[in-house]
Design a protein around this motif. Structure first.
Motif, short mmCIF file in Angstrom:
data_model
loop_
_atom_site.label_atom_id
_atom_site.label_comp_id
_atom_site.label_asym_id
_atom_site.label_seq_id
_atom_site.Cartn_x
_atom_site.Cartn_y
_atom_site.Cartn_z
N LYS A 1 -4.68 4.34 -4.11
CA LYS A 1 -4.97 3.49 -5.26
C LYS A 1 -6.00 4.16 -6.18
O LYS A 1 -5.81 4.25 -7.39
CB LYS A 1 -5.51 2.15 -4.77
N ALA A 2 -7.06 4.68 -5.59
CA ALA A 2 -8.13 5.30 -6.37
C ALA A 2 -7.67 6.58 -7.06
O ALA A 2 -8.08 6.88 -8.18
CB ALA A 2 -9.33 5.60 -5.47
N LEU B 1 -14.43 1.96 -1.97
CA LEU B 1 -13.65 2.49 -3.09
C LEU B 1 -12.51 3.40 -2.62
O LEU B 1 -11.39 3.28 -3.10
CB LEU B 1 -14.56 3.28 -4.04
N THR B 2 -12.81 4.28 -1.70
CA THR B 2 -11.78 5.23 -1.22
C THR B 2 -11.73 5.23 0.31
O THR B 2 -11.48 6.24 0.94
CB THR B 2 -12.09 6.65 -1.71
N MET C 1 -11.54 5.73 -10.87
CA MET C 1 -11.13 5.16 -9.59
C MET C 1 -11.47 3.68 -9.52
O MET C 1 -10.69 2.87 -9.01
CB MET C 1 -11.83 5.89 -8.43
N GLN C 2 -12.61 3.35 -10.06
CA GLN C 2 -13.01 1.94 -10.04
C GLN C 2 -12.07 1.10 -10.89
O GLN C 2 -11.70 -0.01 -10.51
CB GLN C 2 -14.46 1.79 -10.54
N ARG D 1 -8.88 1.87 -11.47
CA ARG D 1 -7.59 1.81 -10.78
C ARG D 1 -7.58 0.82 -9.62
O ARG D 1 -6.59 0.13 -9.38
CB ARG D 1 -7.24 3.20 -10.23
N THR D 2 -8.67 0.76 -8.91
CA THR D 2 -8.73 -0.13 -7.75
C THR D 2 -9.14 -1.54 -8.14
O THR D 2 -9.06 -2.45 -7.32
CB THR D 2 -9.75 0.39 -6.71
N ARG D 3 -9.58 -1.70 -9.36
CA ARG D 3 -10.06 -2.99 -9.86
C ARG D 3 -11.14 -3.57 -8.97
O ARG D 3 -11.17 -4.78 -8.72
CB ARG D 3 -8.89 -3.99 -9.98
N LYS D 4 -11.98 -2.71 -8.49
CA LYS D 4 -13.10 -3.20 -7.68
C LYS D 4 -14.24 -3.60 -8.59
O LYS D 4 -14.61 -2.87 -9.51
CB LYS D 4 -13.54 -2.11 -6.70
N HIS E 1 0.80 -1.22 0.00
CA HIS E 1 0.00 0.00 0.00
C HIS E 1 0.84 1.28 0.00
O HIS E 1 1.79 1.39 0.75
CB HIS E 1 -0.93 0.01 1.22
N ASN F 1 -6.52 2.47 -0.06
CA ASN F 1 -7.48 2.68 -1.13
C ASN F 1 -7.50 4.10 -1.65
O ASN F 1 -7.75 4.34 -2.84
CB ASN F 1 -8.88 2.28 -0.65
#
Length: 201
Positions: free
Chosen positions: A135-136, A126-127, A113-114, A116-119, A83, A132
């Motif tokens: 990452k976002a 998400l954030t 953001m989604q 980038r985070t691969r959620k 992280h 996170n």
DNA sequence: CGACCGATCGTCT
DNA sequence: GACGATCGGTCGA
């Protein structure tokens, strides 16, 4: 949309600055892609006397050297090998205060953001939490040492402000190793905001 | 929802 | 050589 001036970061009370960051927008613009989010959770790290701080006892290494710069720079470091945690350096040169941004509420570029985070599912994680957040927003350790006033990572005031009643203070997360300093009320959160990490209280 | 656990690697001792 | 300013998945209640 007013970019925070250097004077905002160079004040000497890191707790006050931390509290003031709540409600401000953290904005990144990398490769012409802009994402922004409102800050809803922060933690203050109060320099050489704070056992939870990387600068405890005046500890000075290549990694944390930027903490000793004047306020207004980014300090990003790798945590748990995975992280990238984003901090804002405050106070004057040689006084290593910093504020960890622990959670934000997305305002612009949510689909980016989604990605980038691969959620897979879009929700409040998400954030949520410092890992996170970076990452976002696309922040990595190589962004450490950037000038918040001049670079593509900035913090702006769009006029929004949380009411005093909406802000709560708690102890910091994950700093048990700091002994008694783990009990200091250095974490500031927006009450009832779903993006805030850890325990409420 | 809470407890537990593995991932993963740069940094410091 | 040990250890994180964490996260997400799994398992059980």
């Amino acid at each position: 949309m007013k970019k925070l001036p250097l004077s905002f970061y160079q004040r000497n009370n890191v707790l006050e600055i931390a509290k003031d960051l709540l409600g401000k927008l953290l904005v990144t613009k990398f490769d012409d892609i802009t994402t922004s989010a409102r800050i809803v959770e922060v933690e203050a790290y109060a320099g050489v006397n704070d056992k939870a701080s990387h600068a405890v006892g005046g500890r000075r290494t290549e990694r944390n050297e930027i903490m000793y710069a004047k306020g207004g720079f980014t300090y990003v470091y790798l945590c748990y090998g995975i992280h990238h945690l984003f901090n804002v350096v405050t106070n004057k040169k040689e006084i290593p205060h910093a504020i960890l941004i622990r959670a934000v509420e997305p305002t612009e570029g949510i689909s980016i953001m989604q990605d980038r985070t691969r959620k897979k599912v879009l929700d409040n994680t998400l954030t949520r939490g410092p890992g996170n957040v970076s990452k976002a927003l696309g922040i990595f350790t190589y962004h450490s040492g950037l000038d918040l006033v001049r670079s593509d990572i900035r913090i702006v005031d769009d006029g929004f402000q949380y009411k005093k009643k909406e802000i709560a203070v708690t102890t910091r997360i994950g700093v048990d190793y700091a002994g008694p300093d783990a009990l200091l009320p250095y974490r500031f959160i927006v009450r009832d905001n779903p993006y805030v990490s850890g325990k409420r209280r």
